[in-house]
Design a protein around this motif. Structure first.
Motif, short mmCIF file in Angstrom:
data_model
loop_
_atom_site.label_atom_id
_atom_site.label_comp_id
_atom_site.label_asym_id
_atom_site.label_seq_id
_atom_site.Cartn_x
_atom_site.Cartn_y
_atom_site.Cartn_z
N PRO A 62 0.81 -1.22 0.00
CA PRO A 62 0.00 0.00 0.00
C PRO A 62 0.84 1.27 0.00
CG PRO A 62 -0.28 -1.22 2.06
CD PRO A 62 0.60 -2.04 1.17
N GLU A 63 2.07 1.20 0.46
CA GLU A 63 2.95 2.38 0.51
C GLU A 63 3.74 2.58 -0.79
OE1 GLU A 63 5.52 2.87 3.94
OE2 GLU A 63 4.19 1.53 5.06
N HIS A 64 4.23 1.49 -1.39
CA HIS A 64 5.20 1.63 -2.47
C HIS A 64 4.76 1.12 -3.83
CE1 HIS A 64 7.77 1.56 1.23
NE2 HIS A 64 8.14 2.67 0.66
N TYR A 65 3.62 0.47 -3.93
CA TYR A 65 3.21 -0.06 -5.22
C TYR A 65 2.88 1.07 -6.18
CZ TYR A 65 0.54 -2.40 -8.85
OH TYR A 65 0.09 -2.85 -10.06
N VAL A 66 3.48 1.01 -7.36
CA VAL A 66 3.23 1.98 -8.41
C VAL A 66 2.68 1.20 -9.60
CG1 VAL A 66 4.26 3.68 -9.96
CG2 VAL A 66 5.11 3.44 -7.62
N PRO A 67 1.47 1.52 -10.06
CA PRO A 67 0.92 0.79 -11.19
C PRO A 67 1.83 0.91 -12.42
CG PRO A 67 -0.75 2.18 -10.18
CD PRO A 67 0.55 2.53 -9.55
N PRO A 68 1.97 -0.16 -13.18
CA PRO A 68 2.87 -0.13 -14.33
C PRO A 68 2.34 0.75 -15.45
CG PRO A 68 1.62 -2.15 -14.29
CD PRO A 68 1.28 -1.43 -13.03
N LYS A 69 3.28 1.32 -16.19
CA LYS A 69 2.91 2.13 -17.35
C LYS A 69 2.84 1.28 -18.62
CE LYS A 69 4.77 6.49 -15.60
NZ LYS A 69 4.45 6.19 -14.27
N THR A 70 3.61 0.20 -18.65
CA THR A 70 3.62 -0.70 -19.80
C THR A 70 2.70 -1.88 -19.52
OG1 THR A 70 5.92 -0.09 -20.15
CG2 THR A 70 5.12 -2.03 -21.31
N ASN A 71 1.78 -2.13 -20.42
CA ASN A 71 0.84 -3.24 -20.31
C ASN A 71 0.15 -3.27 -18.93
OD1 ASN A 71 -0.58 -5.45 -21.09
ND2 ASN A 71 1.16 -6.84 -21.21
#
Length: 137
Positions: A62-71
């Protein structure tokens, strides 16, 4: 995908090193339950403690997850499935009488190792009390 480690990561090794130095012995990357096709990072079989050190990206921190930009559709779904599998694993192990400890890779190895050691010690004391109780009566 082959280059991504599923065991022996730096956070996991740091926790293992501290626990080993404290005199605790454990199984690495082992199945807590033989019929469950999932492995825990550390398994203390006699005390039924399973330890997981989750990566922030792969397990949706919840603190560090960044949704991916590729696919993004594929990878976001994959992380969501990982989270659902983690919850299912926790539930199955708890139903079988196991204590499940989950840590994020960014957490302090010292704090994680201390909590694991305390949990294992408490479970050992509980086992000893249960073994002694029938003989005392």
């Amino acid at each position: 995908m082959q280059a991504i480690r599923n065991r022996d990561t730096a956070p996991e090794q740091a926790i293992r090193s501290l626990l080993h130095a404290a005199g605790l012995r454990y199984r690495v990357c082992a199945r807590p339950l033989p019929d469950l096709r999932r492995t825990a990072d550390l398994v203390f079989r006699p005390t039924k403690v399973a330890v997981f050190v989750d990566g922030c990206y792969w397990h949706g921190c919840p603190e560090h997850y960044v949704p991916p930009k590729t696919n993004p559709g594929y990878w976001s779904d994959k992380v969501a499935r990982n989270i659902a599998r983690d919850r299912d694993t926790d539930a199955r192990l708890q139903q079988a009488g196991w204590t499940v400890l989950r840590f994020w890779e960014h957490q302090s190895a010292d704090e994680c190792a201390l909590l694991v050691a305390d949990t294992v010690a408490a479970r050992r004391i509980g086992l000893l009390r249960r073994k002694q109780a029938p003989g005392e009566q």
